[in-house]
Design a protein around this motif. Sequence first.
Motif, short mmCIF file in Angstrom:
data_model
loop_
_atom_site.label_atom_id
_atom_site.label_comp_id
_atom_site.label_asym_id
_atom_site.label_seq_id
_atom_site.Cartn_x
_atom_site.Cartn_y
_atom_site.Cartn_z
N THR A 10 0.84 -1.21 0.00
CA THR A 10 0.00 0.00 0.00
C THR A 10 0.87 1.25 0.00
OG1 THR A 10 -1.74 -1.18 1.19
CG2 THR A 10 -1.82 1.24 1.25
N PHE A 11 1.90 1.29 0.84
CA PHE A 11 2.79 2.46 0.87
C PHE A 11 3.52 2.65 -0.46
CE2 PHE A 11 2.78 2.00 5.65
CZ PHE A 11 2.07 3.17 5.86
N LYS A 12 3.90 1.56 -1.09
CA LYS A 12 4.55 1.67 -2.41
C LYS A 12 3.60 2.25 -3.44
CE LYS A 12 8.06 -1.87 -1.84
NZ LYS A 12 8.53 -3.20 -2.19
N LYS A 13 2.33 1.83 -3.40
CA LYS A 13 1.33 2.36 -4.34
C LYS A 13 1.09 3.85 -4.09
CE LYS A 13 -1.53 -1.08 -6.31
NZ LYS A 13 -2.03 -0.69 -7.53
N ILE A 14 0.97 4.22 -2.83
CA ILE A 14 0.76 5.63 -2.49
C ILE A 14 1.95 6.45 -2.96
CG2 ILE A 14 0.62 7.28 -0.58
CD1 ILE A 14 -1.11 5.19 0.88
N ARG A 15 3.15 5.96 -2.72
CA ARG A 15 4.36 6.69 -3.15
C ARG A 15 4.39 6.83 -4.67
NH1 ARG A 15 10.39 4.76 -3.38
NH2 ARG A 15 11.29 6.71 -4.06
N SER A 16 3.97 5.77 -5.38
CA SER A 16 4.01 5.82 -6.83
C SER A 16 2.98 6.79 -7.40
CB SER A 16 3.81 4.42 -7.43
OG SER A 16 2.46 4.02 -7.30
N GLN A 17 1.98 7.15 -6.61
CA GLN A 17 0.94 8.08 -7.05
C GLN A 17 0.97 9.40 -6.30
OE1 GLN A 17 -1.14 7.64 -9.67
NE2 GLN A 17 0.07 5.80 -10.05
N SER A 18 2.04 9.66 -5.55
CA SER A 18 2.08 10.84 -4.69
C SER A 18 1.93 12.14 -5.47
CB SER A 18 3.35 10.86 -3.85
OG SER A 18 4.49 10.78 -4.68
N ALA A 19 2.55 12.25 -6.63
CA ALA A 19 2.41 13.48 -7.43
C ALA A 19 0.97 13.67 -7.89
CB ALA A 19 3.36 13.45 -8.63
N ASN A 20 0.34 12.58 -8.34
CA ASN A 20 -1.06 12.67 -8.77
C ASN A 20 -1.99 12.98 -7.60
OD1 ASN A 20 -0.40 12.20 -11.44
ND2 ASN A 20 -0.81 10.02 -11.33
N ILE A 21 -1.65 12.50 -6.42
CA ILE A 21 -2.46 12.81 -5.23
C ILE A 21 -2.38 14.31 -4.93
CG2 ILE A 21 -2.61 12.48 -2.72
CD1 ILE A 21 -1.75 9.52 -3.29
N VAL A 62 7.63 16.67 -6.81
CA VAL A 62 7.51 15.29 -6.32
C VAL A 62 7.59 14.31 -7.49
CG1 VAL A 62 5.88 13.64 -5.28
CG2 VAL A 62 6.26 15.88 -4.22
N ALA A 63 6.94 14.64 -8.61
CA ALA A 63 6.96 13.74 -9.78
C ALA A 63 8.39 13.55 -10.27
CB ALA A 63 6.08 14.30 -10.88
N ARG A 64 9.16 14.64 -10.33
CA ARG A 64 10.54 14.53 -10.80
C ARG A 64 11.41 13.78 -9.77
NH1 ARG A 64 8.75 19.20 -12.96
NH2 ARG A 64 9.33 20.54 -11.20
N LYS A 65 11.20 14.08 -8.48
CA LYS A 65 12.01 13.44 -7.45
C LYS A 65 11.82 11.93 -7.43
CE LYS A 65 12.94 13.50 -2.48
NZ LYS A 65 14.36 13.41 -2.56
N PHE A 66 10.58 11.47 -7.57
CA PHE A 66 10.30 10.03 -7.54
C PHE A 66 10.24 9.43 -8.94
CE2 PHE A 66 8.07 11.04 -3.35
CZ PHE A 66 9.16 10.65 -2.61
N ASN A 67 10.66 10.18 -9.95
CA ASN A 67 10.68 9.72 -11.33
C ASN A 67 9.29 9.21 -11.76
OD1 ASN A 67 11.90 9.35 -13.81
ND2 ASN A 67 12.55 7.26 -13.33
N GLN A 68 8.27 10.04 -11.51
CA GLN A 68 6.89 9.67 -11.80
C GLN A 68 6.27 10.51 -12.91
OE1 GLN A 68 5.07 10.47 -8.05
NE2 GLN A 68 5.64 8.53 -7.16
N GLU A 69 7.07 11.23 -13.65
CA GLU A 69 6.53 12.06 -14.72
C GLU A 69 5.83 11.18 -15.75
OE1 GLU A 69 9.18 15.80 -15.49
OE2 GLU A 69 10.48 14.06 -15.18
N SER A 70 4.62 11.58 -16.12
CA SER A 70 3.86 10.80 -17.08
C SER A 70 2.94 11.72 -17.87
CB SER A 70 3.03 9.73 -16.37
OG SER A 70 1.98 10.33 -15.63
N GLU A 71 2.47 11.20 -18.99
CA GLU A 71 1.52 11.96 -19.80
C GLU A 71 0.21 12.15 -19.03
OE1 GLU A 71 0.72 14.38 -22.80
OE2 GLU A 71 2.64 13.36 -22.54
#
Length: 179
Positions: A10-21, A62-71
């Motif tokens: 659950t924490f991994k999923k939240i972290r992977s979506q933190s920028a979108n949150i 946050v997106a750049r820090k966690f490498n979560q940039e997406s379309e």
Amino acid sequence: MLFIERMDHTFKKIRSQSANILTIGNMGFGGASVMAALNGAYSFSVLFIFVAAFLDRFDGIVARKFNQESELGKQLDSMSDIISFGVAPAILIYELVLTDFGITGMVFTVFYIASGAFRLARFNISESNGYFTGLPITAAGTVVTLSFFGLAVFPPVFYMFLFIICSLLMVSTFTLKKV
């Protein structure tokens, strides 16, 4: 053991979506600002726009820090920005000032919102080159929101000119270095 594995997942999923949150939080506060303005809670409307701006500032970091940039994130951010920095400030000032101008006030308000949407659409299809083309909607929305504090100073017609100037700057093609 199963509980710990579930919590870790659950924490991994939240972290992977933190920028979108954070982006959805931006959108939520923008929507809350609109509702506050429509219910006459203008100070709360201003506060909610500034909270949305704070969240907007950090979603990209946050997106750049966690490498979560997406379309998806880019599109979601633009949709949040049109609400928080296009619709919310426009409704706030419309409710306070421009409603007295009747249909003309409506036209200026809609023109501002449409210009912001055009600016965001153009941004989404352009290549990132380190420069903004036109005034970013976040800057225009901040200026319009800050004008709330000048209600006792500025005449009502000032706000019509402010909407037109911000609108034209958003759709213009001047370049501004990103910071």
